[in-house]
Write an enzyme that holds these catalytic residues in place. Structure first.
Site, PDB file in Angstrom:
ATOM      1  N   CYS A  15       0.871  -1.184   0.000  1.00  0.00           N
ATOM      2  CA  CYS A  15       0.000   0.000   0.000  1.00  0.00           C
ATOM      3  C   CYS A  15       0.902   1.226   0.000  1.00  0.00           C
ATOM      4  CB  CYS A  15      -0.993  -0.017   1.169  1.00  0.00           C
ATOM      5  SG  CYS A  15      -0.298   0.234   2.813  1.00  0.00           S
ATOM      6  N   ASN A  18       2.341   1.637   4.321  1.00  0.00           N
ATOM      7  CA  ASN A  18       2.593   0.391   5.040  1.00  0.00           C
ATOM      8  C   ASN A  18       2.234   0.498   6.522  1.00  0.00           C
ATOM      9  OD1 ASN A  18       5.416  -1.809   5.718  1.00  0.00           O
ATOM     10  ND2 ASN A  18       3.340  -2.384   5.196  1.00  0.00           N
ATOM     11  N   CYS A  20      -1.510   0.823   7.270  1.00  0.00           N
ATOM     12  CA  CYS A  20      -2.941   0.490   7.373  1.00  0.00           C
ATOM     13  C   CYS A  20      -3.292  -0.754   6.562  1.00  0.00           C
ATOM     14  CB  CYS A  20      -3.820   1.658   6.911  1.00  0.00           C
ATOM     15  SG  CYS A  20      -3.730   3.130   7.944  1.00  0.00           S
ATOM     16  N   ARG A  21      -3.458  -0.578   5.263  1.00  0.00           N
ATOM     17  CA  ARG A  21      -3.970  -1.664   4.430  1.00  0.00           C
ATOM     18  C   ARG A  21      -3.027  -2.844   4.317  1.00  0.00           C
ATOM     19  NH1 ARG A  21      -5.432   1.801  -0.726  1.00  0.00           N
ATOM     20  NH2 ARG A  21      -3.513   2.790  -0.032  1.00  0.00           N
ATOM     21  N   SER A  22      -1.766  -2.609   3.994  1.00  0.00           N
ATOM     22  CA  SER A  22      -0.872  -3.755   3.778  1.00  0.00           C
ATOM     23  C   SER A  22      -0.537  -4.507   5.068  1.00  0.00           C
ATOM     24  CB  SER A  22       0.375  -3.350   2.998  1.00  0.00           C
ATOM     25  OG  SER A  22       1.100  -2.335   3.634  1.00  0.00           O
ATOM     26  N   ASP A 130      -8.728   3.012   1.455  1.00  0.00           N
ATOM     27  CA  ASP A 130      -7.730   3.498   2.404  1.00  0.00           C
ATOM     28  C   ASP A 130      -8.469   4.113   3.593  1.00  0.00           C
ATOM     29  OD1 ASP A 130      -5.636   4.602   3.809  1.00  0.00           O
ATOM     30  OD2 ASP A 130      -4.719   5.547   2.055  1.00  0.00           O
TER      31      ASP A 130
END
Length: 160
Positions: A15, A18, A20-22, A130
């Site tokens: 993401c 690095n 939140c999402r990943s 996101d």
């Protein structure tokens, strides 16, 4: 999904920062692969360098904890050229991060690049939202997305 000559599969989640999402995707995948008893090399990175060395966002950690997964030990890092040789599959959270990864992909890269949600039936081409600038509810929606990706990865690894 991965080169069958290599076992276990090596998957990198990508993401922007690095945090939140990943890391949520990495945590969901670690849990899903462990539950299935399948060994896999799993990691996450960001295309940007703003948060290198930082733990995941506190809201991401809280959502993962709520789902029974601890991601507090993860630390943000930036995507590196070597990642394109170390991993079989690099899964980006959105089209911008996919484009940015393609832009730095070395000529001798062996990794396949795709969007995370390309693996989920009916979701190809979609982005994992996101949640960074939204409220805590966005982290639950992100977890649901990355958990579906993790399930698809485990199903693929189980069948092949």
């Amino acid at each position: 999904m991965h080169d069958d000559r290599r076992n276990p599969p090596a998957i990198l989640f990508l993401c922007l920062g690095n945090i939140c999402r990943s890391p949520l995707a990495e945590g969901a995948a670690r849990a899903a692969f462990a539950d299935a008893g399948i060994d896999a090399t799993l990691d996450s990175a960001g295309t940007g360098d703003w948060h290198v060395g930082h733990p995941p966002d506190a809201r991401a950690q809280a959502e993962a904890r709520r789902r029974g997964v601890d991601i507090s030990n993860l630390r943000a890092r930036q995507l590196a050229p070597d990642d394109f040789r170390r991993f079989d599959l690099i899964l980006a959270a959105d089209a911008t991060n996919l484009r940015d990864a393609r832009a730095i992909r070395p000529a001798d890269a062996t990794a396949t690049l795709a969007l995370m949600l390309d693996l989920v039936p009916g979701r190809a081409g979609e982005s994992v939202a996101d949640p960074y600038y939204g409220d805590d509810g966005g982290f639950a929606a992100t977890w649901d997305d990355v958990s579906a990706v993790a399930s698809a990865l485990v199903a693929s690894a189980s069948s092949g």
